[in-house]
Design an enzyme around this catalytic site. Sequence first.
Site, PDB file in Angstrom:
ATOM      1  N   LYS A 103       0.836  -1.202   0.000  1.00 58.86           N
ATOM      2  CA  LYS A 103       0.000   0.000   0.000  1.00 58.86           C
ATOM      3  C   LYS A 103       0.867   1.248   0.000  1.00 58.86           C
ATOM      4  O   LYS A 103       0.690   2.145  -0.840  1.00 58.86           O
ATOM      5  CB  LYS A 103      -0.931   0.018   1.210  1.00 58.86           C
ATOM      6  CG  LYS A 103      -1.894   1.209   1.207  1.00 58.86           C
ATOM      7  CD  LYS A 103      -2.666   1.340   2.501  1.00 58.86           C
ATOM      8  CE  LYS A 103      -1.840   2.069   3.542  1.00 58.86           C
ATOM      9  NZ  LYS A 103      -2.632   2.435   4.743  1.00 58.86           N
TER      10      LYS A 103
ATOM     11  N   ASP B 196      -6.526   1.131   0.814  1.00 56.00           N
ATOM     12  CA  ASP B 196      -6.638   1.475   2.228  1.00 56.00           C
ATOM     13  C   ASP B 196      -8.026   1.068   2.708  1.00 56.00           C
ATOM     14  O   ASP B 196      -8.784   0.410   1.988  1.00 56.00           O
ATOM     15  CB  ASP B 196      -6.353   2.962   2.463  1.00 56.00           C
ATOM     16  CG  ASP B 196      -7.427   3.872   1.892  1.00 56.00           C
ATOM     17  OD1 ASP B 196      -8.380   3.388   1.243  1.00 56.00           O
ATOM     18  OD2 ASP B 196      -7.327   5.097   2.103  1.00 56.00           O
TER      19      ASP B 196
END
Length: 284
Positions: A155, A173
Site C-alpha cells: 500500500k 486502504d
Amino acid sequence: MKATAATAAAAKVRARASAKSSATTKPTTKPESRLAMVRRARKINRELAELYPYAHPELDFRNPFELLVATVLSAQTTDLRVNQTTPALFAAYPTPEDMAAAVPEEMEELIRPTGFFRAKTKSLIGLSVALRDNFGGEVPGRLADLVTLPGVGRKTANVVLGNAFGVPGITVDTHFGRLVRRWKWTEQEDPEKVEAEIATIFPKSEWTMLSHRVVFHGRRICHARKPACGACPIAPLCPAYGEGETDPEKARKLLKYEMGGQPGQRLSPPADYPGKPAPALGAG
C-alpha cells in the site's frame, strides 16, 4: 475564489443526486454478469472523475522521501494529523541521512500526535538507514525495492510510486476496500487480493487516479458508519444504496470536507482544490 468553487462543488452533488434519485432502484435478484459489473464499475469511475476532478493524495509532501515518511506515519491515524505533524519533523530531519542519525526519543516526541510513535520511529529510522546504505540516500522507484524498506508494504509503495514517480498503482486502504466491496467489484478482504482483482477491471493508466477518487468518495460521501446515500450522485449505480441515510436533506448534513463546506486534510493543498486548507497543529 476557493470558497465559491467549493460551494459550486457541493451544489453539483445536490443537483446530480436529486436528478438521479428517481432512477435509484433496489438491485434485481438476477445475478450480475462479469461484463455488466465491469461496465458498471467503469461508469462509476467516470462519474467520480466528474465529481472529483481535483482528486489528489491528501498527504502534504514536496519530494519522494517526504511522501514515503508521511505515508508510513498515516497508519492508524488521519492524514490531517500527519500533515500537522510533518512540518516540524522535516524541519528537524530533511533528508534520509538526517533521519537515519536521529535520536529515537527526540523523534518520538515529534511524531507522538500520530500515535504508535515508538513503532513508527523504529520504522522511519530503519527505512532511512536502508535508503542511506542501500540506495544512495534516494527513494527507489521500484515496488520490489520499496517493500524491502522497514515499515513499507505494498500500500505504501503504491502511494509513493503513483504520486512521486508516476508509476500506476492501486492503493487499497480502508476506504478503498470498503467501497469496492459495497459496489460488488470484489468480495475479497485481503488488500493484496483486492488490488489484484480491481487491477483486472481497469486499465493500468487509471489505477492511481481511481485510487484517489474512491478514497475521496469514501471520506466525503460514502462513510463507513452512515453513508450519505441520499446525497450521492452515483446512487443509481450502487448495489448498497439504502445502507445509509436516504433522505436528501439529512444526507446533505453528513457530507464532509469541501462537500460539506469544511477544511480539507492538507495544510498545503493543490492549487485546484476547491476547499479550505487545514489548520496547523494547535491552530483554531
